[in-house]
Motif scaffolding. Structure first.
Motif, short mmCIF file in Angstrom:
data_model
loop_
_atom_site.label_atom_id
_atom_site.label_comp_id
_atom_site.label_asym_id
_atom_site.label_seq_id
_atom_site.Cartn_x
_atom_site.Cartn_y
_atom_site.Cartn_z
N GLY A 1 -8.84 19.76 13.79
CA GLY A 1 -10.00 19.49 12.94
C GLY A 1 -9.67 18.56 11.79
N MET A 2 -8.38 18.47 11.45
CA MET A 2 -7.97 17.53 10.40
C MET A 2 -6.92 16.56 10.95
N GLY A 3 -7.09 16.21 12.23
CA GLY A 3 -6.16 15.28 12.89
C GLY A 3 -6.12 13.92 12.21
N GLY A 4 -7.15 13.59 11.44
CA GLY A 4 -7.18 12.33 10.73
C GLY A 4 -6.01 12.15 9.77
N VAL A 5 -5.53 13.26 9.22
CA VAL A 5 -4.41 13.18 8.27
C VAL A 5 -3.15 12.71 9.00
N ALA A 6 -2.93 13.28 10.22
CA ALA A 6 -1.79 12.85 11.02
C ALA A 6 -1.95 11.39 11.42
N ALA A 7 -3.20 10.98 11.74
CA ALA A 7 -3.45 9.58 12.11
C ALA A 7 -3.11 8.66 10.93
N LEU A 8 -3.45 9.08 9.73
CA LEU A 8 -3.14 8.29 8.54
C LEU A 8 -1.63 8.09 8.40
N VAL A 9 -0.88 9.20 8.53
CA VAL A 9 0.58 9.09 8.39
C VAL A 9 1.15 8.23 9.52
N ALA A 10 0.57 8.35 10.72
CA ALA A 10 1.04 7.54 11.84
C ALA A 10 0.84 6.05 11.57
N VAL A 11 -0.29 5.69 10.95
CA VAL A 11 -0.53 4.28 10.63
C VAL A 11 0.45 3.80 9.55
N LEU A 12 0.72 4.67 8.57
CA LEU A 12 1.69 4.29 7.54
C LEU A 12 3.05 4.03 8.17
N LEU A 13 3.40 4.88 9.16
CA LEU A 13 4.65 4.69 9.91
C LEU A 13 4.62 3.33 10.62
N LEU B 1 8.71 9.76 8.35
CA LEU B 1 7.29 9.95 8.69
C LEU B 1 7.06 10.57 10.07
N LEU B 2 7.97 10.37 11.01
CA LEU B 2 7.72 10.92 12.35
C LEU B 2 7.69 12.46 12.35
N PRO B 3 8.69 13.13 11.72
CA PRO B 3 8.59 14.61 11.66
C PRO B 3 7.34 15.05 10.89
N THR B 4 6.93 14.26 9.92
CA THR B 4 5.73 14.62 9.14
C THR B 4 4.51 14.62 10.05
N VAL B 5 4.37 13.57 10.86
CA VAL B 5 3.24 13.51 11.80
C VAL B 5 3.26 14.72 12.72
N VAL B 6 4.45 15.02 13.25
CA VAL B 6 4.58 16.10 14.24
C VAL B 6 4.29 17.46 13.61
N LEU B 7 4.68 17.65 12.35
CA LEU B 7 4.46 18.95 11.69
C LEU B 7 3.04 19.08 11.13
N LEU B 8 2.41 17.93 10.84
CA LEU B 8 1.06 17.99 10.26
C LEU B 8 0.03 18.49 11.27
N TRP C 1 0.83 -1.22 0.00
CA TRP C 1 0.00 0.00 0.00
C TRP C 1 0.85 1.26 0.00
N LEU C 2 1.95 1.23 0.76
CA LEU C 2 2.84 2.40 0.76
C LEU C 2 3.40 2.64 -0.63
N ALA C 3 3.82 1.53 -1.28
CA ALA C 3 4.40 1.67 -2.62
C ALA C 3 3.36 2.19 -3.62
N LEU C 4 2.14 1.66 -3.53
CA LEU C 4 1.09 2.11 -4.46
C LEU C 4 0.70 3.57 -4.20
N ALA D 1 15.49 -0.67 7.96
CA ALA D 1 14.42 -0.27 7.03
C ALA D 1 13.35 0.53 7.76
N ALA D 2 12.98 0.07 8.95
CA ALA D 2 11.96 0.79 9.72
C ALA D 2 12.48 2.17 10.13
N ALA D 3 13.79 2.27 10.36
CA ALA D 3 14.37 3.57 10.75
C ALA D 3 14.17 4.60 9.64
N VAL D 4 14.24 4.16 8.39
CA VAL D 4 13.99 5.08 7.27
C VAL D 4 12.56 5.63 7.38
#
Ligand SMILES: [Zn+2]
Length: 772
Positions: free
Chosen positions: A508-520, A494-501, A436-439, A486-489
């Motif tokens: 109100g759009m916390g779902g986007v951060a939740a999505l990135v957190a799940v991908l992480l 993704l961790l800074p992305t979650v924190v900055l999102l 899913w990440l690749a797609l 691999a997980a470290a990559v």
């Protein structure tokens, strides 16, 4: 042991990337002259943001005088560009009609020794009417003063450096548009560095660039001491309805970078945006980066800064990774191929059948979909309990709610894993997640290329790590090392992305951060799996215990989510220092004496409820307020004059009537508007202060409108060329000032009730119809 070591390693990598986002320590007033000192800049913040200083106000005149004095004091050629300018690209004010402002930009130049172009440092010095602008944009303005000071102490740069402190950004970006369009120093374009603040704290993010940014981003990565910026932010920002002065520079002549700190958004545009609210670490970062970039662009050949492509870039500990945007799609396809190879090897080694791989792929979509939905539902529940949050960009103390969203995402991922792992097998689930990440990477590469790295690189790393782990066949520590690396990559990206999102989009759009957190989480599945007993290895009691252990992290995360949300609600209560924001304005028809309270609040809070009840459309009576439904309630009439509309000349020929008018507010008004009832005449041409303005039809009765910010006391001259369709033309004039305190029937807010950070909060509008 392996699991513990892997988790410690990942936690260390995560901590490293978060520490890298920390702001630098503010430097003291006695820092060396060639350095940027936040403490020195803060002295200017206190002067600039003493009180609200909206464009056109006496308070803004005082701020401008201070800026001129400071820049002249540095020996810089300093002048004030005093002109009338239209809104940049007809943005926010378009609801009321064609928008203009009288602006006074402060412009200073440090001449270069052998200039190949100009570097513009830009910030706006005006504030909103509702607050003193301690951060927005005293941060950018004071940074530019301190950068100018530091630059004048060293050797002269090669290129001209121009300091542009703009007016009327809050109203219509009119100062920036005046400078970009008509100032002689802007004629040949150049590099623009715009400095902003949309909050009070957090890292300074370079969130917007001109198109084809590869060379600019390269300079940013090289010359900014704390380069926090991602090509994903550029994509998000383009999708959001925000604008800054930078928008006015986005044309052929200019290239540039736009930076702001954005956390602590609760105070944005409110009375709480004071100097005291400012995190001086953020100010230091603004200054360090602006000074580094000004020096670098000051010595670079500016003739060739546009590249053929946009870069992909993101922060990693110690710097900024960047690669050309044309690599995005090939990398995304490579990641798909690598995940496919991993799936093939998994099957060949008998770790998962084709059926299980297919099931793993299908099931991995479950947490990707469920976590963001659950995060949105959690926020819906929280705002139902505390409706005041609806009017805030972010809660005052958002950390508890952000952690609750992350715990919720973890609970969903762990529950999903505990439920599927035994039946589908860890290998098939890990491959499914990476697929899913690749797609998603391919999808992003096509739709939002600047964001493709977010999923492409973790998928590629995960697939390569998996291939190495399978090839080494359980010998020694290498499989664990491979999946952990691999997980470290994934963590680094993704961790800074979650924190900055979180601050970028608000709760109100916390779902986007939740999505990135799940991908992480999905990229780290093989490491998470090390915590679980080997699949199928146990029977009976041991297996039962193992299954219970598998449920433990899920249960812990779920409990944490509930507890954190509860702590957030308990800690982040509204009080005098953190008031519940409310929106109120007053509108009166001076012809009929009828007055109303109005509010933008969709679901009025108790204080606002005392003024408004039903929903109304004010478009027919107050076209200058724009369209849209408001809450309204009856108000006492105040003794306030409407703006005067005088006819200076009135001539008709060949079926056209030309009216030369003067619109003069009779009180200190922030803006004045003029609308034409297009059932009485069609507007053919319009001129304001000698400038022709576009005639674009509006919806409704008042089919033509003008909005003029910071009107001069002598009034605004408007020339309308009309084709009359009735004996008299009906014109509606309105002006608006700020502050409701003196109005009859207004009761001051109790301490825990505050003002919404909106351009219409506390506005007092008076209108009148003139048949001419
Ligand atoms: Zn602002």
């Amino acid at each position: 042991m392996a699991a513990a070591a892997a988790l410690v390693a990942l936690a260390a990598v995560g901590a490293g990337s978060l520490l890298d986002l920390r702001t630098p320590a503010p430097r003291p007033v006695d820092a060396p002259a060639g350095e940027f000192s936040a403490s020195r800049a803060y002295e200017d913040v206190k002067v600039i943001a003493t009180r609200s200083h909206v464009a056109g106000s006496p308070a803004n005149d005082q701020v401008r005088a201070h800026l001129e004095q400071q820049l002249r004091g540095l020996g810089l050629e300093t002048e004030v560009q005093d002109t009338v300018a239209p809104e940049a690209g007809q943005l926010s004010g378009a609801a009321g009609g064609a928008t203009l402002a009288r602006v006074r930009n402060v412009v200073a130049r440090l001449p270069g020794t052998d200039s190949s172009g100009r570097v513009f440092l830009v910030a706006h010095y005006d504030s909103v009417q509702t607050g003193p602008g301690g951060n927005d944009d005293a941060a950018g303005t004071s940074t530019i003063l301190e950068v100018a000071r530091a630059l004048t102490t060293g050797p002269r740069p090669r290129n001209d450096i121009v300091f542009v402190l703009t007016d009327a950004e809050e109203a219509c970006l009119c100062g920036a548009s005046a400078f970009a369009a008509s100032h002689p120093l802007a004629a040949d374009g150049g590099v623009v560095l715009n400095l902003e603040a949309r909050g009070s704290t957090g890292p300074v993010i370079m969130f917007e660039t001109s198109r084809n940014n590869a060379k600019l981003v390269d300079v940013f990565g090289r010359a900014a001491p704390h380069p926090v910026g991602t090509s994903f932010a550029v994509e998000i920002y383009r999708a959001l309805p925000n604008d800054t002065d930078f928008t006015a520079f986005l044309d052929q002549k200019f290239v540039g970078l736009n930076s702001a700190y954005i956390d602590g958004g609760a105070i944005y545009h409110t009375p709480l945006d004071t100097p005291a609210s400012m995190d001086r670490g953020s100010l230091q970062q603004h200054g360090d980066n602006a000074l580094g970039l000004a020096r670098e662009f000051g010595r670079t050949d500016l003739t060739d800064l546009r590249s053929g492509h946009d870069a992909t870039y993101f922060p990693v500990p110690g710097g900024l990774v960047r690669y050309p945007g044309w690599l995005t799609l090939p990398l995304a396809l490579l990641a798909v191929a690598a995940v496919a190879a991993l799936g093939w090897l998994t099957r060949r080694q008998g770790r998962a059948s084709t059926g299980r791989l297919a099931a793993g792929f299908g099931l991995a979509l479950v947490p990707i979909v469920v976590a963001p939905v659950a995060a949105q539902l959690l926020w819906l529940a929280i705002t139902t309990i505390r409706p005041g949050y609806a009017e805030l960009l972010d809660p005052y103390r958002p950390i508890w709610f952000r952690l609750a969203v992350l715990a919720l995402a973890a609970a969903i991922l762990f529950t999903w894993y505990a439920l599927t792992r035994r039946r589908i097998g860890p290998a098939a689930l890990a491959v499914g997640g990476l697929a899913w990440l690749a797609l998603l990477g391919v999808l992003l590469a096509v739709a939002v290329p600047g964001g493709a790295y977010l999923t492409t690189l973790p998928a590629l790393a995960g697939a390569l790590g998996g291939l190495v782990a399978l090839r080494t066949r359980q010998t020694g520590p290498w499989p664990v090392v491979a999946v952990t690396a691999a997980a470290a990559v994934g963590v680094i990206i993704l961790l800074p992305t979650v924190v900055l999102l979180f601050p970028a989009l608000g709760m109100g759009m916390g779902g986007v951060a939740a999505l990135v957190a799940v991908l992480l989480g999905l990229t780290a599945l093989p490491v998470v799996d090390l915590l679980h007993p080997q699949a199928g290895g146990q029977r009976g009691l041991l297996a039962l215990r193992a299954r219970r252990l598998g449920v433990l992290p899920a249960a812990a995360a779920a409990v944490a989510a509930v507890v954190l949300a509860g702590v957030g609600l308990a800690v982040d209560r509204f009080d005098a220092a953190h008031p519940a924001p409310t929106h109120l304005m007053y509108a009166m028809d001076a012809g009929t004496g009828q007055a109303r309270w109005l509010s933008h609040e969709g679901d009025p809070q108790p204080w606002t409820d005392g003024y408004v009840d039903g929903v109304t459309d004010v478009g027919d009576d107050f076209p200058g307020l724009g369209d849209g439904e408001l809450r309204a309630g009856p108000a006492q009439s105040a003794n306030l004059p409407a703006p005067k509309l005088e006819v200076l000349a009135d001539a008709s020929s060949g079926g056209e009537r030309t009216l030369r008018l003067r619109l003069t507010p009779q009180r200190a008004a922030r803006l004045a508007t003029l609308h034409v009832d297009t059932s009485t005449a069609t507007v053919l041409r319009a001129e304001v202060a000698g400038r022709s303005v576009p005639v674009e039809p509006r919806e409704g009765k008042w089919g033509f409108g003008l909005v003029f910010h910071a009107p001069p006391t002598e009034g605004i001259e408007v020339t309308l060329t009309l084709r009359p369709s009735a004996g008299q033309v009906s014109l509606r004039a309105m002006d608006a000032s700020d502050g409701l305190d003196a109005l009859p029937g207004f009761r001051p807010r109790p301490p825990a009730v505050g003002v919404v950070g909106s351009h219409s909060s506390e506005m007092l509008a008076v209108a009148r119809t003139y048949p001419i």
